[in-house]
Design a protein around this motif. Sequence first.
Motif, PDB file in Angstrom:
ATOM      1  N   TYR A 160      60.141  52.333  54.473  1.00 46.49           N
ATOM      2  CA  TYR A 160      60.580  51.559  53.316  1.00 46.49           C
ATOM      3  C   TYR A 160      59.379  50.992  52.555  1.00 46.49           C
ATOM      4  O   TYR A 160      59.313  51.050  51.325  1.00 46.49           O
ATOM      5  CB  TYR A 160      61.475  50.403  53.760  1.00 46.49           C
ATOM      6  CG  TYR A 160      62.785  50.805  54.388  1.00 46.49           C
ATOM      7  CD1 TYR A 160      63.499  51.910  53.941  1.00 46.49           C
ATOM      8  CD2 TYR A 160      63.331  50.065  55.432  1.00 46.49           C
ATOM      9  CE1 TYR A 160      64.704  52.274  54.511  1.00 46.49           C
ATOM     10  CE2 TYR A 160      64.543  50.419  56.011  1.00 46.49           C
ATOM     11  CZ  TYR A 160      65.226  51.527  55.553  1.00 46.49           C
ATOM     12  OH  TYR A 160      66.410  51.876  56.118  1.00 46.49           O
TER      13      TYR A 160
ATOM     14  N   THR B 147      60.719  52.996  60.752  1.00 46.50           N
ATOM     15  CA  THR B 147      61.725  52.799  59.702  1.00 46.50           C
ATOM     16  C   THR B 147      61.239  51.790  58.675  1.00 46.50           C
ATOM     17  O   THR B 147      61.320  52.028  57.463  1.00 46.50           O
ATOM     18  CB  THR B 147      63.050  52.317  60.321  1.00 46.50           C
ATOM     19  OG1 THR B 147      63.540  53.305  61.219  1.00 46.50           O
ATOM     20  CG2 THR B 147      64.087  52.057  59.243  1.00 46.50           C
TER      21      THR B 147
ATOM     22  N   GLY C 241      69.994  54.615  56.678  1.00 44.88           N
ATOM     23  CA  GLY C 241      68.782  54.058  56.082  1.00 44.88           C
ATOM     24  C   GLY C 241      68.368  54.698  54.778  1.00 44.88           C
ATOM     25  O   GLY C 241      67.217  54.574  54.350  1.00 44.88           O
TER      26      GLY C 241
END
Length: 343
Positions: A63, A59, A323
């Motif tokens: 980003y 995750t 997210g």
Amino acid sequence: MNELTIKDPADLLSFIGHTLGFWPTESLVCITLDNNKVGATLRIDLPRQPGHELSYARTVTSYLTSDTTATSIVFAVYTSTECEPGQPKPHAATIAALTGVLAENGITIRDGIFVSDDAYSPYDSEPGQDISLPISSTEYSQVNAEFIYRGSTIEPTNKIVLPAPTQEAPKSTAVEERVNTIRTQPPDDALREASKLWTAMLDAGDFPTDEDCTTLIANFQFPHIRDRLMSDIPGIDEPPQHILFAQTNTPPQWSRIEWAQQLLLHAYTRTSPQHAAPILTTIGYINWWQGRGSKAHQYLQLALDTDPGYRFARLSDQMLGAGIIAGWNTNKNTAYKNHLDMP
């Protein structure tokens, strides 16, 4: 504006604090680098339970790789968890997983800092080796001095504090009367009038009258009008659905978006709990546009506190929880102040 030069860990921690606007807690902060140029700054909560290090690392990497020019990163782990004598630093498994996933994407870790409640030290120092410095020493860093000179401050936490509302009962009655009036208008006429009023507010340099605030709050009670007013905020002439999801070819006017947030906070002080959810949700959505995920979540929760059934707030919060990043923040040329703050 002169470029900043980060020479030591104190400079780096000062840069992080001023870039985010607050001192992180229980957080991982990563800064992307292209050679010696600073790129995006990401803050994300540390994992709360063991066993999820790999998914967490993926995750975080998803980003960080939104900065396509990044070749390396530096990171800081902020935690109240104490280092045990002779043991690896807290969250060592998380950093190990992140190192591997970043390497798979061609990104290396250049350096890391461990930040406790009152001291900081190199993350890769040997277990039991005490070469920490007090947090207070960051106050004397060159970068901190430069940011303060520019008018920047570091808040102790990221917790939002809403301004106090004014006379609730009279304002609530006035808004409800205006809502009833809007209901009698043809939908297209109501939409056109609402957009005209809101655009005039966004173009003005002063806060609106209480009467105009009442009309604005009433307009936001209608989902089709609310969506149009939200799409008016960034000052972009593209399809509204592209604007709402920050997926436009044209960069947003961030100063206009900042002013919209101030106008909405001003309107919030002139409303009542029964009409506050659309205003608070829109402010939360603006924070999502800006990459301030944790603040966006707080505003959405406050909206749900006033109206647990407000669907737009719930869906927006689910989007955050998944997210999903606002499209503008996947490009450092369009991102707001080039940082992400994710819960």
